[in-house]
Design a protein around this motif. Sequence first.
Motif, PDB file in Angstrom:
ATOM      1  N   GLY A  85       0.815  -1.207   0.000  1.00 38.62           N
ATOM      2  CA  GLY A  85       0.000   0.000   0.000  1.00 38.62           C
ATOM      3  C   GLY A  85       0.851   1.261   0.000  1.00 38.62           C
ATOM      4  O   GLY A  85       0.531   2.242  -0.684  1.00 38.62           O
ATOM      5  N   LEU A  86       1.945   1.229   0.745  1.00 39.55           N
ATOM      6  CA  LEU A  86       2.827   2.392   0.837  1.00 39.55           C
ATOM      7  C   LEU A  86       3.426   2.762  -0.517  1.00 39.55           C
ATOM      8  O   LEU A  86       3.554   3.945  -0.847  1.00 39.55           O
ATOM      9  CB  LEU A  86       3.943   2.109   1.851  1.00 39.55           C
ATOM     10  N   VAL A  87       3.780   1.753  -1.328  1.00 41.77           N
ATOM     11  CA  VAL A  87       4.412   2.039  -2.624  1.00 41.77           C
ATOM     12  C   VAL A  87       3.392   2.352  -3.717  1.00 41.77           C
ATOM     13  O   VAL A  87       3.774   2.586  -4.865  1.00 41.77           O
ATOM     14  CB  VAL A  87       5.336   0.885  -3.080  1.00 41.77           C
ATOM     15  N   GLY A  88       2.103   2.360  -3.374  1.00 41.27           N
ATOM     16  CA  GLY A  88       1.112   2.831  -4.330  1.00 41.27           C
ATOM     17  C   GLY A  88       0.152   1.809  -4.879  1.00 41.27           C
ATOM     18  O   GLY A  88      -0.699   2.140  -5.715  1.00 41.27           O
ATOM     19  N   ILE A  89       0.249   0.554  -4.456  1.00 38.46           N
ATOM     20  CA  ILE A  89      -0.715  -0.448  -4.908  1.00 38.46           C
ATOM     21  C   ILE A  89      -2.004  -0.247  -4.112  1.00 38.46           C
ATOM     22  O   ILE A  89      -1.969  -0.185  -2.876  1.00 38.46           O
ATOM     23  CB  ILE A  89      -0.148  -1.867  -4.734  1.00 38.46           C
ATOM     24  N   PRO A  90      -3.147  -0.140  -4.771  1.00 36.81           N
ATOM     25  CA  PRO A  90      -4.400   0.256  -4.092  1.00 36.81           C
ATOM     26  C   PRO A  90      -5.029  -0.856  -3.250  1.00 36.81           C
ATOM     27  O   PRO A  90      -6.039  -1.441  -3.629  1.00 36.81           O
ATOM     28  CB  PRO A  90      -5.313   0.652  -5.259  1.00 36.81           C
ATOM     29  N   VAL A  91      -4.425  -1.113  -2.104  1.00 36.34           N
ATOM     30  CA  VAL A  91      -4.887  -2.212  -1.247  1.00 36.34           C
ATOM     31  C   VAL A  91      -5.534  -1.731   0.053  1.00 36.34           C
ATOM     32  O   VAL A  91      -6.052  -2.540   0.820  1.00 36.34           O
ATOM     33  CB  VAL A  91      -3.724  -3.183  -0.914  1.00 36.34           C
ATOM     34  N   PHE A  92      -5.492  -0.417   0.308  1.00 38.47           N
ATOM     35  CA  PHE A  92      -6.119   0.106   1.508  1.00 38.47           C
ATOM     36  C   PHE A  92      -7.626   0.304   1.258  1.00 38.47           C
ATOM     37  O   PHE A  92      -8.120   0.120   0.151  1.00 38.47           O
ATOM     38  CB  PHE A  92      -5.469   1.414   1.945  1.00 38.47           C
ATOM     39  N   ALA A  93      -8.338   0.687   2.291  1.00 31.32           N
ATOM     40  CA  ALA A  93      -9.800   0.830   2.203  1.00 31.32           C
ATOM     41  C   ALA A  93     -10.211   1.709   1.030  1.00 31.32           C
ATOM     42  O   ALA A  93      -9.627   2.772   0.800  1.00 31.32           O
ATOM     43  CB  ALA A  93     -10.328   1.414   3.507  1.00 31.32           C
ATOM     44  N   GLY A  94     -11.194   1.236   0.277  1.00 25.63           N
ATOM     45  CA  GLY A  94     -11.687   2.000  -0.863  1.00 25.63           C
ATOM     46  C   GLY A  94     -10.746   2.023  -2.049  1.00 25.63           C
ATOM     47  O   GLY A  94     -10.915   2.840  -2.960  1.00 25.63           O
ATOM     48  N   GLY A  95      -9.743   1.154  -2.045  1.00 28.63           N
ATOM     49  CA  GLY A  95      -8.776   1.136  -3.142  1.00 28.63           C
ATOM     50  C   GLY A  95      -7.765   2.268  -3.068  1.00 28.63           C
ATOM     51  O   GLY A  95      -7.163   2.646  -4.076  1.00 28.63           O
ATOM     52  N   SER A  96      -7.551   2.803  -1.888  1.00 31.15           N
ATOM     53  CA  SER A  96      -6.575   3.885  -1.720  1.00 31.15           C
ATOM     54  C   SER A  96      -5.183   3.314  -1.476  1.00 31.15           C
ATOM     55  O   SER A  96      -5.009   2.115  -1.252  1.00 31.15           O
ATOM     56  CB  SER A  96      -6.984   4.792  -0.553  1.00 31.15           C
ATOM     57  N   ALA A  97      -4.180   4.182  -1.525  1.00 35.50           N
ATOM     58  CA  ALA A  97      -2.793   3.738  -1.352  1.00 35.50           C
ATOM     59  C   ALA A  97      -1.915   4.955  -1.101  1.00 35.50           C
ATOM     60  O   ALA A  97      -2.360   6.101  -1.178  1.00 35.50           O
ATOM     61  CB  ALA A  97      -2.315   2.985  -2.601  1.00 35.50           C
ATOM     62  N   GLY A  98      -0.637   4.694  -0.818  1.00 33.74           N
ATOM     63  CA  GLY A  98       0.347   5.759  -0.709  1.00 33.74           C
ATOM     64  C   GLY A  98       0.639   6.210   0.705  1.00 33.74           C
ATOM     65  O   GLY A  98      -0.093   5.892   1.647  1.00 33.74           O
ATOM     66  N   ALA A  99       1.733   6.983   0.813  1.00 30.77           N
ATOM     67  CA  ALA A  99       2.168   7.470   2.115  1.00 30.77           C
ATOM     68  C   ALA A  99       1.148   8.405   2.751  1.00 30.77           C
ATOM     69  O   ALA A  99       0.973   8.414   3.966  1.00 30.77           O
ATOM     70  CB  ALA A  99       3.516   8.182   1.971  1.00 30.77           C
ATOM     71  N   ALA A 100       0.447   9.190   1.917  1.00 30.35           N
ATOM     72  CA  ALA A 100      -0.541  10.129   2.458  1.00 30.35           C
ATOM     73  C   ALA A 100      -1.654   9.388   3.183  1.00 30.35           C
ATOM     74  O   ALA A 100      -2.177   9.866   4.192  1.00 30.35           O
ATOM     75  CB  ALA A 100      -1.118  10.988   1.339  1.00 30.35           C
ATOM     76  N   LYS A 101      -2.021   8.221   2.674  1.00 29.57           N
ATOM     77  CA  LYS A 101      -3.053   7.421   3.331  1.00 29.57           C
ATOM     78  C   LYS A 101      -2.502   6.745   4.579  1.00 29.57           C
ATOM     79  O   LYS A 101      -3.143   6.740   5.637  1.00 29.57           O
ATOM     80  CB  LYS A 101      -3.580   6.357   2.361  1.00 29.57           C
ATOM     81  N   LEU A 102      -1.300   6.179   4.456  1.00 28.13           N
ATOM     82  CA  LEU A 102      -0.720   5.440   5.573  1.00 28.13           C
ATOM     83  C   LEU A 102      -0.432   6.344   6.760  1.00 28.13           C
ATOM     84  O   LEU A 102      -0.522   5.922   7.909  1.00 28.13           O
ATOM     85  CB  LEU A 102       0.556   4.726   5.121  1.00 28.13           C
ATOM     86  N   PHE A 103      -0.071   7.598   6.483  1.00 29.28           N
ATOM     87  CA  PHE A 103       0.264   8.524   7.568  1.00 29.28           C
ATOM     88  C   PHE A 103      -0.786   9.620   7.748  1.00 29.28           C
ATOM     89  O   PHE A 103      -0.560  10.592   8.461  1.00 29.28           O
ATOM     90  CB  PHE A 103       1.648   9.138   7.319  1.00 29.28           C
ATOM     91  N   GLY A 104      -1.947   9.430   7.101  1.00 34.73           N
ATOM     92  CA  GLY A 104      -3.038  10.383   7.249  1.00 34.73           C
ATOM     93  C   GLY A 104      -3.826  10.123   8.519  1.00 34.73           C
ATOM     94  O   GLY A 104      -3.431   9.305   9.368  1.00 34.73           O
TER      95      GLY A 104
END
Length: 198
Positions: A75-94
Amino acid sequence: MMYTESKNGTKKLTTYQLTLTAVMAAVICVLGPISIAIPVSPVPISLASMAVYLAVTVLGMKLGTLSCLIYLLLGLVGIPVFAGGSAGAAKLFGPTGGYLIGYLFLALIAGAFVGRFAENKWKNIAFAALGMILGTIVLYALGTAWLAYSAGMDFQAALWAGVIPFIPGDLVKMVVAVLLGSAVRGRLLRAGVLKGKN
């Protein structure tokens, strides 16, 4: 846990264990994006927590935590595996990232309780459920503290937004995961793919 011994004496995971870890990481990645937004909270209802419960019940602490870590890194590197198909550092540290990071602590704590009674199925199930409850409490605490800090909320407001609405659903997820995961783990133990407490 089963290992193979390398020439220099260090222990390596077996091919079976690496495969199982990858499979459970994939399960978390498939279930993680499935979520429902609720109007009373910035935190969505997600199946990721059930997948983490399942991973640690099947694999134990070390491999279950490793599968969770793989999920977070993907998820951190941008694969959309977080809730709602989100990903990235902004999501992980949001604002809701504390709950994502909390999955690692959930896996460590819940996994430490898995498989402690070699020949007693019901004690194993009860102990695994206890580990899930304790791990979830830690996840709630981390997620709530980070939500309060990053969203400028007081702790009580963050608790009502990020924990209270989710308790009934999380209890159901625990029941499903511990019953299904214990059955799968039992088969893997009998097949010799997994050994020992973890």
